[in-house]
Each structure stands twice: as C-alpha cells, then as structure tokens.
Design a protein around this motif. Structure first.
Motif, PDB file in Angstrom:
ATOM      1  N   LEU A   1       0.827  -1.210   0.000  1.00  0.00           N
ATOM      2  CA  LEU A   1       0.000   0.000   0.000  1.00  0.00           C
ATOM      3  C   LEU A   1       0.864   1.263   0.000  1.00  0.00           C
ATOM      4  O   LEU A   1       0.555   2.235  -0.696  1.00  0.00           O
ATOM      5  CB  LEU A   1      -0.937   0.008   1.206  1.00  0.00           C
ATOM      6  CG  LEU A   1      -2.117  -0.945   1.124  1.00  0.00           C
ATOM      7  CD1 LEU A   1      -2.838  -1.023   2.471  1.00  0.00           C
ATOM      8  CD2 LEU A   1      -3.085  -0.532   0.019  1.00  0.00           C
ATOM      9  N   ARG A   2       1.944   1.255   0.773  1.00  0.00           N
ATOM     10  CA  ARG A   2       2.852   2.413   0.793  1.00  0.00           C
ATOM     11  C   ARG A   2       3.442   2.638  -0.595  1.00  0.00           C
ATOM     12  O   ARG A   2       3.482   3.757  -1.107  1.00  0.00           O
ATOM     13  CB  ARG A   2       3.957   2.196   1.831  1.00  0.00           C
ATOM     14  CG  ARG A   2       5.007   3.308   1.860  1.00  0.00           C
ATOM     15  CD  ARG A   2       6.108   3.031   2.880  1.00  0.00           C
ATOM     16  NE  ARG A   2       6.665   1.693   2.794  1.00  0.00           N
ATOM     17  CZ  ARG A   2       7.555   1.290   1.851  1.00  0.00           C
ATOM     18  NH1 ARG A   2       7.945   2.127   0.896  1.00  0.00           N
ATOM     19  NH2 ARG A   2       8.034   0.053   1.869  1.00  0.00           N
ATOM     20  N   GLU A   3       3.906   1.562  -1.216  1.00  0.00           N
ATOM     21  CA  GLU A   3       4.536   1.678  -2.532  1.00  0.00           C
ATOM     22  C   GLU A   3       3.560   2.152  -3.606  1.00  0.00           C
ATOM     23  O   GLU A   3       3.911   2.982  -4.435  1.00  0.00           O
ATOM     24  CB  GLU A   3       5.157   0.333  -2.937  1.00  0.00           C
ATOM     25  CG  GLU A   3       6.402  -0.027  -2.148  1.00  0.00           C
ATOM     26  CD  GLU A   3       7.626   0.781  -2.558  1.00  0.00           C
ATOM     27  OE1 GLU A   3       7.657   1.327  -3.675  1.00  0.00           O
ATOM     28  OE2 GLU A   3       8.562   0.844  -1.745  1.00  0.00           O
ATOM     29  N   VAL A   4       2.315   1.645  -3.596  1.00  0.00           N
ATOM     30  CA  VAL A   4       1.347   2.074  -4.603  1.00  0.00           C
ATOM     31  C   VAL A   4       0.966   3.540  -4.378  1.00  0.00           C
ATOM     32  O   VAL A   4       0.657   4.256  -5.328  1.00  0.00           O
ATOM     33  CB  VAL A   4       0.117   1.133  -4.658  1.00  0.00           C
ATOM     34  CG1 VAL A   4      -0.881   1.420  -3.561  1.00  0.00           C
ATOM     35  CG2 VAL A   4      -0.553   1.187  -6.019  1.00  0.00           C
ATOM     36  N   GLY A   5       1.041   3.998  -3.141  1.00  0.00           N
ATOM     37  CA  GLY A   5       0.824   5.415  -2.862  1.00  0.00           C
ATOM     38  C   GLY A   5       1.947   6.269  -3.421  1.00  0.00           C
ATOM     39  O   GLY A   5       1.711   7.305  -4.056  1.00  0.00           O
ATOM     40  N   GLU A   6       3.184   5.823  -3.203  1.00  0.00           N
ATOM     41  CA  GLU A   6       4.346   6.570  -3.698  1.00  0.00           C
ATOM     42  C   GLU A   6       4.409   6.581  -5.222  1.00  0.00           C
ATOM     43  O   GLU A   6       4.697   7.599  -5.830  1.00  0.00           O
ATOM     44  CB  GLU A   6       5.639   5.952  -3.148  1.00  0.00           C
ATOM     45  CG  GLU A   6       5.823   6.092  -1.652  1.00  0.00           C
ATOM     46  CD  GLU A   6       6.999   5.266  -1.127  1.00  0.00           C
ATOM     47  OE1 GLU A   6       7.749   4.662  -1.938  1.00  0.00           O
ATOM     48  OE2 GLU A   6       7.171   5.225   0.113  1.00  0.00           O
ATOM     49  N   GLU A   7       4.159   5.426  -5.832  1.00  0.00           N
ATOM     50  CA  GLU A   7       4.393   5.272  -7.266  1.00  0.00           C
ATOM     51  C   GLU A   7       3.209   5.667  -8.142  1.00  0.00           C
ATOM     52  O   GLU A   7       3.403   6.106  -9.275  1.00  0.00           O
ATOM     53  CB  GLU A   7       4.819   3.834  -7.570  1.00  0.00           C
ATOM     54  CG  GLU A   7       6.151   3.502  -6.915  1.00  0.00           C
ATOM     55  CD  GLU A   7       6.587   2.060  -7.088  1.00  0.00           C
ATOM     56  OE1 GLU A   7       5.916   1.297  -7.821  1.00  0.00           O
ATOM     57  OE2 GLU A   7       7.598   1.689  -6.474  1.00  0.00           O
ATOM     58  N   LEU A   8       1.970   5.504  -7.628  1.00  0.00           N
ATOM     59  CA  LEU A   8       0.789   5.793  -8.440  1.00  0.00           C
ATOM     60  C   LEU A   8      -0.171   6.791  -7.810  1.00  0.00           C
ATOM     61  O   LEU A   8      -1.161   7.174  -8.432  1.00  0.00           O
ATOM     62  CB  LEU A   8       0.018   4.496  -8.747  1.00  0.00           C
ATOM     63  CG  LEU A   8       0.790   3.383  -9.447  1.00  0.00           C
ATOM     64  CD1 LEU A   8      -0.133   2.205  -9.724  1.00  0.00           C
ATOM     65  CD2 LEU A   8       1.453   3.871 -10.717  1.00  0.00           C
ATOM     66  N   GLY A   9       0.091   7.199  -6.564  1.00  0.00           N
ATOM     67  CA  GLY A   9      -0.766   8.179  -5.916  1.00  0.00           C
ATOM     68  C   GLY A   9      -2.057   7.628  -5.352  1.00  0.00           C
ATOM     69  O   GLY A   9      -2.947   8.392  -4.996  1.00  0.00           O
ATOM     70  N   LEU A  10      -2.187   6.303  -5.249  1.00  0.00           N
ATOM     71  CA  LEU A  10      -3.395   5.722  -4.668  1.00  0.00           C
ATOM     72  C   LEU A  10      -3.302   5.700  -3.148  1.00  0.00           C
ATOM     73  O   LEU A  10      -2.239   5.442  -2.587  1.00  0.00           O
ATOM     74  CB  LEU A  10      -3.603   4.294  -5.190  1.00  0.00           C
ATOM     75  CG  LEU A  10      -4.053   4.183  -6.643  1.00  0.00           C
ATOM     76  CD1 LEU A  10      -3.987   2.736  -7.113  1.00  0.00           C
ATOM     77  CD2 LEU A  10      -5.455   4.745  -6.821  1.00  0.00           C
ATOM     78  N   ALA A  11      -4.429   5.945  -2.500  1.00  0.00           N
ATOM     79  CA  ALA A  11      -4.513   5.900  -1.038  1.00  0.00           C
ATOM     80  C   ALA A  11      -5.022   4.524  -0.611  1.00  0.00           C
ATOM     81  O   ALA A  11      -5.676   3.826  -1.399  1.00  0.00           O
ATOM     82  CB  ALA A  11      -5.460   6.988  -0.539  1.00  0.00           C
ATOM     83  N   PRO A  12      -4.744   4.102   0.642  1.00  0.00           N
ATOM     84  CA  PRO A  12      -5.219   2.794   1.101  1.00  0.00           C
ATOM     85  C   PRO A  12      -6.724   2.585   0.903  1.00  0.00           C
ATOM     86  O   PRO A  12      -7.166   1.480   0.596  1.00  0.00           O
ATOM     87  CB  PRO A  12      -4.838   2.769   2.580  1.00  0.00           C
ATOM     88  CG  PRO A  12      -3.626   3.644   2.650  1.00  0.00           C
ATOM     89  CD  PRO A  12      -3.898   4.750   1.652  1.00  0.00           C
TER      90      PRO A  12
END
Length: 158
Positions: A71-82
């Motif tokens: 979840l942290r990585e998808v936030g950093e790389e794609l801007g998605l929130a949990p």
C-alpha cells in the motif's frame, strides 16, 4: 517510524534482489469487457528490469507487513490511497532468505490509469487484460508468478 531497508541482497538461490527485508507489490485487478484486467506499471528505464511491465511495489521496511508495504509503494508510485483499494489474497514467492509478496487488490472505487499520479519510477501505467499479457514485456518476477497468481485472481472476484 519504520527503518528503510533499501538496498541489494542475495537469496539462497544466488539471485540478486532489491529490499534487504524482502519486497511486496500490489496487483490491482478488475473485471473488464474482455475478462479480468490488471493494473500494471511500466518501470522506468533506469530501474532494475527497467522497461518491463509489473506491479507497483518495492522494498519492505523493517517490521512492515507485506500489505502495508504494498500500500505504501502504490501510494508513492501511483498516488493511490489505502482507501482506494480493497485488499485480497496474498501470494509469496520465497527464494530462501528473501521473498516477494504479491498482494491482490480490487478498486474500492472506479478509476482509470489516466487518473493516477506517476512518480519517477514509472514511465506509464495501464489496465491490461490477462489475455493480453503475452503482448507486453513483463517483469521477470511477475512472468514467473503468473501461473500461481491466475487462480487467485479468479477466486478474488467475490
């Protein structure tokens, strides 16, 4: 705060991997007009296996669960929130002393690839039908895991 474990390590199989405490990625999937679609990140050319398509993900921090790291990585790389995704099954590719965990997820709300905010680790992002994966150059780890992931994608549709 969790300690970063960015860096290279070797597994008992003699492979070199990024993430001294292992790594994790998020395989987001949805139903599409041609069956199941997966959201893939086109890795920046400068990165490990650059130019291939794979899951957004990366090194786990010390004490971080694979789901939290993905979840942290998808936030950093794609801007998605949990809250943008609903987590599902997990699949572990254990190399002996190092493991990559693929965390499956479904969108909690509709979004398109063009809605996402990419960082410097991505050259692009796209929804790709499972049947169309043969047409793109996959990250070797994802390509090697597909036989194990396909049944989980079908079972995670509930």
């Amino acid at each position: 705060m969790l300690a970063s474990t960015d860096g290279w390590t070797a597994c008992s199989q003699g492979h070199r991997h990024w993430g001294r405490a292992g790594a994790a990625g998020l395989l987001i999937h949805r139903g599409g007009p041609d069956g199941v679609e997966v959201l893939l990140q086109h890795r920046a050319w400068w990165s490990h296996h650059g130019g291939t398509w794979g899951t957004p993900g990366g090194a786990l921090h010390t004490g971080e669960s694979p789901a939290a790291g993905a979840l942290r990585e998808v936030g950093e790389e794609l801007g998605l929130a949990p809250g943008d995704v609903v987590l599902g099954a997990q699949s572990v590719d254990d190399h002996g002393g190092w493991a990559y965990t693929t965390v499956l997820a479904r969108p909690a709300r509709p979004f398109e690839a063009s809605d996402l905010r990419l960082d410097g680790e991505s050259d692009g992002v796209a929804w790709v039908p499972l049947a169309g994966l043969v047409a793109v150059q996959l990250h070797p780890g994802l390509a090697a895991s597909l036989d194990r992931l396909r049944p989980l994608l079908a079972g995670d549709d509930a």
